[in-house]
Design an enzyme around this catalytic site. Structure first.
Site, PDB file in Angstrom:
ATOM      1  N   GLN A   1       3.510   9.755   0.733  1.00 32.69           N
ATOM      2  CA  GLN A   1       4.920   9.140   0.957  1.00 32.69           C
ATOM      3  C   GLN A   1       5.454   9.580  -0.407  1.00 32.69           C
ATOM      4  O   GLN A   1       6.790   9.272  -0.486  1.00 32.69           O
ATOM      5  CB  GLN A   1       4.438   7.682   1.101  1.00 32.69           C
ATOM      6  CG  GLN A   1       3.894   7.221   2.193  1.00 32.69           C
ATOM      7  CD  GLN A   1       3.917   5.631   2.324  1.00 32.69           C
ATOM      8  OE1 GLN A   1       2.891   5.150   1.931  1.00 32.69           O
ATOM      9  NE2 GLN A   1       4.930   5.126   2.813  1.00 32.69           N
TER      10      GLN A   1
ATOM     11  N   HIS B   1      -1.567   7.326   7.576  1.00 27.81           N
ATOM     12  CA  HIS B   1      -0.572   8.193   6.877  1.00 27.81           C
ATOM     13  C   HIS B   1      -1.160   9.549   6.572  1.00 27.81           C
ATOM     14  O   HIS B   1      -0.406  10.691   6.668  1.00 27.81           O
ATOM     15  CB  HIS B   1      -0.049   7.598   5.512  1.00 27.81           C
ATOM     16  CG  HIS B   1       1.096   6.687   5.743  1.00 27.81           C
ATOM     17  ND1 HIS B   1       2.496   7.196   6.136  1.00 27.81           N
ATOM     18  CD2 HIS B   1       1.364   5.457   5.319  1.00 27.81           C
ATOM     19  CE1 HIS B   1       3.195   6.010   5.999  1.00 27.81           C
ATOM     20  NE2 HIS B   1       2.581   4.888   5.726  1.00 27.81           N
TER      21      HIS B   1
ATOM     22  N   HIS C   1      -3.095   0.944   8.297  1.00 33.00           N
ATOM     23  CA  HIS C   1      -1.798   1.707   8.034  1.00 33.00           C
ATOM     24  C   HIS C   1      -1.918   2.858   7.201  1.00 33.00           C
ATOM     25  O   HIS C   1      -1.334   4.033   7.632  1.00 33.00           O
ATOM     26  CB  HIS C   1      -0.772   0.578   7.702  1.00 33.00           C
ATOM     27  CG  HIS C   1       0.634   0.830   7.504  1.00 33.00           C
ATOM     28  ND1 HIS C   1       1.599   0.433   8.086  1.00 33.00           N
ATOM     29  CD2 HIS C   1       0.972   1.842   6.603  1.00 33.00           C
ATOM     30  CE1 HIS C   1       2.892   0.956   7.533  1.00 33.00           C
ATOM     31  NE2 HIS C   1       2.524   1.933   6.695  1.00 33.00           N
ATOM     32  N   GLU C   2      -2.361   2.550   6.146  1.00 29.42           N
ATOM     33  CA  GLU C   2      -2.394   3.686   4.867  1.00 29.42           C
ATOM     34  C   GLU C   2      -3.216   4.748   5.395  1.00 29.42           C
ATOM     35  O   GLU C   2      -2.813   5.915   5.269  1.00 29.42           O
ATOM     36  CB  GLU C   2      -2.745   3.120   3.527  1.00 29.42           C
ATOM     37  CG  GLU C   2      -2.022   1.869   2.907  1.00 29.42           C
ATOM     38  CD  GLU C   2      -0.285   2.227   3.188  1.00 29.42           C
ATOM     39  OE1 GLU C   2      -0.054   3.633   2.767  1.00 29.42           O
ATOM     40  OE2 GLU C   2       0.345   1.413   3.097  1.00 29.42           O
TER      41      GLU C   2
ATOM     42  N   GLY D   1       0.764  -1.103   0.262  1.00 29.09           N
ATOM     43  CA  GLY D   1      -0.009   0.166   0.091  1.00 29.09           C
ATOM     44  C   GLY D   1       0.823   1.177   0.065  1.00 29.09           C
ATOM     45  O   GLY D   1       1.965   1.238   0.471  1.00 29.09           O
TER      46      GLY D   1
ATOM     47  N   CYS E   1       6.869  -0.536   6.453  1.00 27.49           N
ATOM     48  CA  CYS E   1       6.297   0.769   5.910  1.00 27.49           C
ATOM     49  C   CYS E   1       7.486   1.201   4.813  1.00 27.49           C
ATOM     50  O   CYS E   1       8.635   1.116   5.064  1.00 27.49           O
ATOM     51  CB  CYS E   1       6.167   1.995   6.943  1.00 27.49           C
ATOM     52  SG  CYS E   1       5.652   3.511   6.092  1.00 27.49           S
ATOM     53  N   LEU E   2       7.095   1.431   3.506  1.00 29.45           N
ATOM     54  CA  LEU E   2       8.020   1.977   2.780  1.00 29.45           C
ATOM     55  C   LEU E   2       8.768   3.225   3.127  1.00 29.45           C
ATOM     56  O   LEU E   2       9.877   3.462   2.500  1.00 29.45           O
ATOM     57  CB  LEU E   2       7.253   2.238   1.559  1.00 29.45           C
ATOM     58  CG  LEU E   2       6.589   1.027   0.400  1.00 29.45           C
ATOM     59  CD1 LEU E   2       5.872   1.247  -0.578  1.00 29.45           C
ATOM     60  CD2 LEU E   2       7.644   0.087   0.240  1.00 29.45           C
TER      61      LEU E   2
HETATM   62 ZN   LIG Z   1       3.486   3.166   5.566  1.00 35.78          ZN
END
Ligand SMILES: [Zn+2]
Length: 166
Positions: A51, A136, A132-133, A46, A90-91
Site C-alpha cells: 500500500q 493485500h 484483510h491485510e 492495519g 481500506c486505506l
Molecule cells: Zn486494505
C-alpha cells in the site's frame, strides 16, 4: 521515520503478489517504522507494504491493546467460526466501506523484524484485520468480498434506517 503516501485502488501494483522477505536488515526495519508512522498518522487499523508501493510480505496491524503487531512473511494457519457482515474499509479505497464475512478468530504465523518465528491470534476486529491485510500480499482487496460499497453518508442513512426498522 517517514510518513508515506497510501496508494489508491486503480494502481496496478495493488493487484500484484508481494515477495517474501529474505533480509532482516536495517532496510526492513526502516520500512516497518515508516509503516507504523504512516498508520498512526492516518488512524487506520492495519497496513500492508504494497500500500506504500513496496512489494514485500510485510504487514503492520494495531491490536485490541492498541499495540502494533509487526508481521513479516505472515501465513494464516488457523481460523475458527464466522463473524457475519462486519463493516470493513481500506486505506487504499478511501472513503468507501462494505460488509464482509470473516472468521471470528484467526491465528497467524510470521517472523518478527529479526527473522524469529512466532504465532499470534486475534479475535473480532483483529482477526478481520489479519485476514484483510494478508490478502493485500496476494494482490486482493476487500471489495472483492463485498456485495456493494457505501460512502460514509450512505452508510449513515443505512444504519439510521436499520434503527428505525428495529
Ligand atoms: Zn486494505
Amino acid at each position: 521515520m517517514a510518513r508515506k503516501k497510501i496508494i489508491q485502488k486503480g494502481d496496478p501494483i495493488l493487484s500484484k503478489t508481494s515477495h517474501p522477505v529474505t533480509n532482516f536488515d536495517s532496510k526492513l526495519h526502516t520500512l516497518l517504522n515508516d509503516m507504523k508512522d504512516t498508520l498512526r498518522h492516518i488512524g487506520g487499523a492495519g497496513l500492508a507494504a504494497v500500500q506504500i508501493g513496496i512489494l514485500r510480505r510485510v504487514v503492520v496491524v494495531i491490536d485490541d491493546q492498541d499495540e502494533f503487531v509487526e508481521l513479516v512473511n505472515p501465513e494464516l494457519v488457523e481460523t475458527s467460526e464466522e463473524q457475519q457482515d462486519g463493516l470493513e474499509g481500506c486505506l487504499s479505497i478511501a472513503g468507501m466501506y462494505g460488509f464482509v464475512t470473516r472468521p471470528m478468530e484467526a491465528t497467524v504465523r510470521a517472523q518478527d523484524r529479526n527473522g524469529n518465528f512466532f504465532t499470534v491470534s486475534g479475535k473480532g476486529i483483529v482477526a478481520r484485520c489479519f485476514c484483510h491485510e494478508l490478502e493485500h500480499l496476494d494482490g486482493h482487496l476487500f471489495d472483492e468480498h463485498a456485495d456493494r460499497l457505501y460512502t460514509e453518508k450512505q452508510l449513515d442513512d443505512l444504519l439510521e434506517n436499520a434503527e428505525k426498522d428495529s
